[in-house]
Design a protein around this motif. Structure first.
Motif, PDB file in Angstrom:
ATOM      1  N   TYR A 505       0.807  -1.222   0.000  1.00 53.05           N
ATOM      2  CA  TYR A 505       0.000   0.000   0.000  1.00 53.05           C
ATOM      3  C   TYR A 505       0.843   1.278   0.000  1.00 53.05           C
ATOM      4  O   TYR A 505       0.333   2.349   0.299  1.00 53.05           O
ATOM      5  CB  TYR A 505      -0.952  -0.009   1.199  1.00 53.05           C
ATOM      6  CG  TYR A 505      -2.024  -1.052   1.060  1.00 53.05           C
ATOM      7  CD1 TYR A 505      -3.250  -0.747   0.481  1.00 53.05           C
ATOM      8  CD2 TYR A 505      -1.791  -2.363   1.470  1.00 53.05           C
ATOM      9  CE1 TYR A 505      -4.230  -1.711   0.328  1.00 53.05           C
ATOM     10  CE2 TYR A 505      -2.771  -3.335   1.321  1.00 53.05           C
ATOM     11  CZ  TYR A 505      -3.982  -3.008   0.750  1.00 53.05           C
ATOM     12  OH  TYR A 505      -4.950  -3.977   0.590  1.00 53.05           O
ATOM     13  N   VAL A 506       2.119   1.150  -0.331  1.00 58.80           N
ATOM     14  CA  VAL A 506       2.991   2.318  -0.415  1.00 58.80           C
ATOM     15  C   VAL A 506       3.870   2.215  -1.655  1.00 58.80           C
ATOM     16  O   VAL A 506       4.106   1.116  -2.182  1.00 58.80           O
ATOM     17  CB  VAL A 506       3.898   2.444   0.839  1.00 58.80           C
ATOM     18  CG1 VAL A 506       3.089   2.827   2.053  1.00 58.80           C
ATOM     19  CG2 VAL A 506       4.677   1.160   1.087  1.00 58.80           C
ATOM     20  N   ALA A 507       4.338   3.369  -2.115  1.00 60.65           N
ATOM     21  CA  ALA A 507       5.332   3.403  -3.193  1.00 60.65           C
ATOM     22  C   ALA A 507       6.704   3.108  -2.595  1.00 60.65           C
ATOM     23  O   ALA A 507       7.035   3.621  -1.520  1.00 60.65           O
ATOM     24  CB  ALA A 507       5.326   4.764  -3.862  1.00 60.65           C
ATOM     25  N   LYS A 508       7.500   2.292  -3.296  1.00 60.23           N
ATOM     26  CA  LYS A 508       8.809   1.877  -2.787  1.00 60.23           C
ATOM     27  C   LYS A 508       9.877   2.218  -3.827  1.00 60.23           C
ATOM     28  O   LYS A 508       9.769   1.793  -4.988  1.00 60.23           O
ATOM     29  CB  LYS A 508       8.807   0.378  -2.482  1.00 60.23           C
ATOM     30  CG  LYS A 508       7.720  -0.033  -1.484  1.00 60.23           C
ATOM     31  CD  LYS A 508       7.589  -1.525  -1.345  1.00 60.23           C
ATOM     32  CE  LYS A 508       6.915  -2.166  -2.540  1.00 60.23           C
ATOM     33  NZ  LYS A 508       5.501  -1.792  -2.681  1.00 60.23           N
ATOM     34  N   ILE A 509      10.870   2.985  -3.413  1.00 56.45           N
ATOM     35  CA  ILE A 509      11.911   3.466  -4.334  1.00 56.45           C
ATOM     36  C   ILE A 509      13.281   3.124  -3.748  1.00 56.45           C
ATOM     37  O   ILE A 509      13.540   3.387  -2.564  1.00 56.45           O
ATOM     38  CB  ILE A 509      11.806   4.988  -4.544  1.00 56.45           C
ATOM     39  CG1 ILE A 509      10.395   5.373  -5.027  1.00 56.45           C
ATOM     40  CG2 ILE A 509      12.869   5.483  -5.510  1.00 56.45           C
ATOM     41  CD1 ILE A 509      10.113   6.853  -4.981  1.00 56.45           C
ATOM     42  N   ARG A 510      14.168   2.571  -4.600  1.00 49.51           N
ATOM     43  CA  ARG A 510      15.531   2.272  -4.158  1.00 49.51           C
ATOM     44  C   ARG A 510      16.514   2.651  -5.272  1.00 49.51           C
ATOM     45  O   ARG A 510      16.293   2.313  -6.441  1.00 49.51           O
ATOM     46  CB  ARG A 510      15.688   0.789  -3.821  1.00 49.51           C
ATOM     47  CG  ARG A 510      17.127   0.398  -3.455  1.00 49.51           C
ATOM     48  CD  ARG A 510      17.260  -1.094  -3.277  1.00 49.51           C
ATOM     49  NE  ARG A 510      16.628  -1.539  -2.058  1.00 49.51           N
ATOM     50  CZ  ARG A 510      16.227  -2.793  -1.842  1.00 49.51           C
ATOM     51  NH1 ARG A 510      16.382  -3.701  -2.797  1.00 49.51           N
ATOM     52  NH2 ARG A 510      15.678  -3.134  -0.695  1.00 49.51           N
ATOM     53  N   ALA A 511      17.576   3.357  -4.881  1.00 47.72           N
ATOM     54  CA  ALA A 511      18.628   3.722  -5.834  1.00 47.72           C
ATOM     55  C   ALA A 511      19.639   2.580  -5.880  1.00 47.72           C
ATOM     56  O   ALA A 511      20.544   2.492  -5.053  1.00 47.72           O
ATOM     57  CB  ALA A 511      19.291   5.026  -5.422  1.00 47.72           C
ATOM     58  N   VAL A 512      19.470   1.706  -6.838  1.00 47.92           N
ATOM     59  CA  VAL A 512      20.310   0.517  -6.928  1.00 47.92           C
ATOM     60  C   VAL A 512      21.690   0.845  -7.495  1.00 47.92           C
ATOM     61  O   VAL A 512      22.727   0.408  -6.986  1.00 47.92           O
ATOM     62  CB  VAL A 512      19.619  -0.561  -7.787  1.00 47.92           C
ATOM     63  CG1 VAL A 512      20.536  -1.765  -7.971  1.00 47.92           C
ATOM     64  CG2 VAL A 512      18.302  -0.983  -7.140  1.00 47.92           C
TER      65      VAL A 512
END
Length: 577
Positions: A505-512
């Motif tokens: 239920y949330v947006a998930k962002i990761r700088a890989v």
């Protein structure tokens, strides 16, 4: 004057709930402290919460009175809802009662009169508070009394935003008519004012309960207390008036806050104390003066209309004693035979019904278990629907589903085996005041907020008791730091299972992979500097991601996040852009 966001500084977080955060702030243009009540950004778009928030602003703005917290400003845009209120240096009446126990009579009466003054102003503007309680009454360091938190207020000239079947308010300070879901009036607030006055005088609550079920049951089955049992705490001159306030039927209570204030202020020979005396009480320098109070019969209460009597009954009362005795003898034989005649009639009626009706097959009664509806990510309750419940006679043992037993929390009650619900079964009516149960299972752990109050942290030790109707359940996890809200329908004597994965239920962002390195901004706010393995959590919806490095052009992209999306991975080489 500069815009609000330019002149307002947030200095200290006071309280955070599942829906809003309350801050101490400072208005630089007006050089004063303010209280800032801000709804979390993801809820600013929610029509129901937005309506309730704006309703609170309208309710307070319409009241201009020293005994009501003043509203200074309201900030509204697409993603922001903030209410700027008067900052009161002091404490809640609830905290004061916990610290001091019972109050001296004149202090209690004076605070009660200030509450009535605030209610009088609210009722004059057509506003019923509906959630009056010691936690919503502030006592300033100067001895002022101020009513706050009109979030549940009813405005007579505005449509209601309470969903059908929902009962709002705090059980131990709720009137019987409110618990039963019937029409409310100013008398509802007056009943609560009576409860608060009783508690200030005695140090005890009129309505109590070890669990929400017990407290609610005590409200529904409420009977006025015998005030004479508290004669050592409640002055005799207050008892008639307090008894009127605490009447079960609204029609038997005092008619208005103005009328109540007038009567209560006359019960003490010195009248309402100045706020300096209340200030002295707060600082410990108050000296209770010996005064002679007026007798109870001098307290003027409204005359209640008597039910018209039958002519024969009135004649009996007016007749001399000898005539009444003759009258009783004349009708005595008939009265003595009435129970026997009634019994004979019932037996005869039963025989006739048995004789006329066709024979039916007999069956042994079956004990029906408590129902359970599971709310999951793939099968959720409609936001405004009432879930179907099978009639008890149609349930079978094959429908029983086991749920592991666990020790209940203080709000809980004894759990019974649930049954699985069938979608095609017909709905039942939700009765206001009835109670149901909610089990919460979520990944990862979360704090559970209901009606803006913290109910516990998962894993919970047992089901939560809730009134039947529609409830907004908010789950908060420190890592995600984004409130997750679900609307759940609670049915009487039914256990609902909410099983939810918060990550969906949330947006998930990761700088890989970001080369050489960059500051990562989301919607203009700096989140981190790469390299970092941290996952950024944001509300669902469209977000702008920007990467900035002093030697390269900024990289920007817009991403739309929907429920259940996987982690969005950023892989950018700024040198190649």
């Amino acid at each position: 004057m500069p815009p609000l966001h330019d002149r307002l500084t947030l200095t200290r977080e006071i309280n955070r709930s599942g829906i809003a955060t309350v801050w101490e702030g400072y208005d630089t243009s007006l050089d004063r402290k303010v209280l800032v009540k801000a709804i979390h950004p993801q809820y600013a778009r929610d029509p129901e919460l937005r309506t309730r928030f704006e309703r609170e602003a309208r309710a307070i703005a319409r009241i201009s009175h020293p005994n009501v917290v003043q509203i200074f400003d309201l900030e509204i845009d697409e993603d922001k809802l903030r209410l700027i209120l008067e900052f009161v240096e002091g404490q809640t009446l609830s905290r004061l009662m916990k610290d001091r126990g019972k109050f001296p009579p004149q202090i209690a009466i004076s605070i009660a009169c200030s509450i009535l003054e605030g209610l009088k102003a609210a009722h004059a503007d057509g506003i019923i508070h509906r959630d009056l309680k010691p936690d919503n009454i502030l006592i300033s360091k100067k001895g002022e009394t101020k009513i706050t938190d009109f979030g549940l207020a009813t405005l007579k000239d505005q449509p209601t935003v309470t969903m059908e079947g929902a009962v709002l308010g705090t059980p131990t300070y709720m009137s019987p008519e409110q618990a039963l879901g019937t029409a409310l009036s100013e008398n509802t607030d007056l009943f609560t004012a009576g409860l608060i006055l009783f508690e200030m005088l005695t140090g005890k609550r009129v309505i109590e309960g070890d669990s929400m079920r017990e407290a609610f049951s005590n409200v529904v089955n409420y009977q006025p207390p015998d005030l004479s049992l508290h004669a050592d705490c409640i002055p005799a001159f207050v008892i008639p008036l307090l008894g009127s306030l605490l009447a079960r039927e609204p029609g038997n209570r005092l008619k208005s806050a103005a009328e109540t204030y007038k009567a209560l202020s006359k019960t003490t020979p010195v009248g309402v104390l100045p706020i300096t005396k209340v200030e002295d009480y707060l600082t410990g320098s108050y000296v209770e003066e010996a005064v002679v109070f007026p007798p109870p019969e001098s307290v003027i209460l409204p005359v209640q209309e008597e039910k018209p009597r039958e002519p024969e009954e009135a004649a009996d009362e007016e007749a001399p004693e000898e005539q009444r005795a003759q009258h009783a003898g004349k009708h005595g034989n008939l009265h003595n035979w009435m129970p026997w005649l009634a019994g004979a009639f019932i037996v005869l009626s039963g025989f006739i019904i048995w004789y006329l009706l066709p024979p039916q097959k007999s069956s042994e009664p079956q004990t029906a278990p408590i129902d359970t509806t599971q709310v999951t990510d793939t099968l959720s309750l409609p936001e405004t629907s009432v879930v179907a419940v099978p009639p008890e006679s149609t349930r079978t043992d094959s429908e029983v589903v086991s749920i592991p037993d666990s020790k209940p929390q203080p709000r809980d009650t004894v759990k019974k085996p649930p049954v699985e619900r069938k979608p095609e079964e017909s709905p039942i009516e939700v009765f206001p005041g009835a109670l149901g149960f909610l089990r919460v299972q979520c990944k990862p752990w979360a704090r559970v907020y209901i009606a803006d109050s913290l109910w516990g942290t998962t894993p919970l030790s047992g089901p939560l008791e809730l009134t039947s109707g529609i409830h907004s359940i908010v789950l908060m996890n420190d890592e995600i730091n984004q409130p997750i809200s679900r609307l759940i329908t609670i049915l009487p004597d039914t256990t609902i299972l909410l099983d939810i994965d918060l990550y969906d239920y949330v947006a998930k962002i990761r700088a890989v992979s970001v080369r050489p390195w960059a500051d990562v901004y989301v919607d203009g706010t700096k989140e981190m500097r790469t390299p970092s393995n941290r996952v950024i959590f944001k509300p669902l919806g469209k977000h702008t991601i920007t990467l900035e490095h002093p030697e390269f052009r900024p990289y920007t992209e817009e991403v739309l996040f929907e429920q259940g999306d996987p982690i969005y991975e950023i892989r950018v080489d700024l040198a190649q852009m």
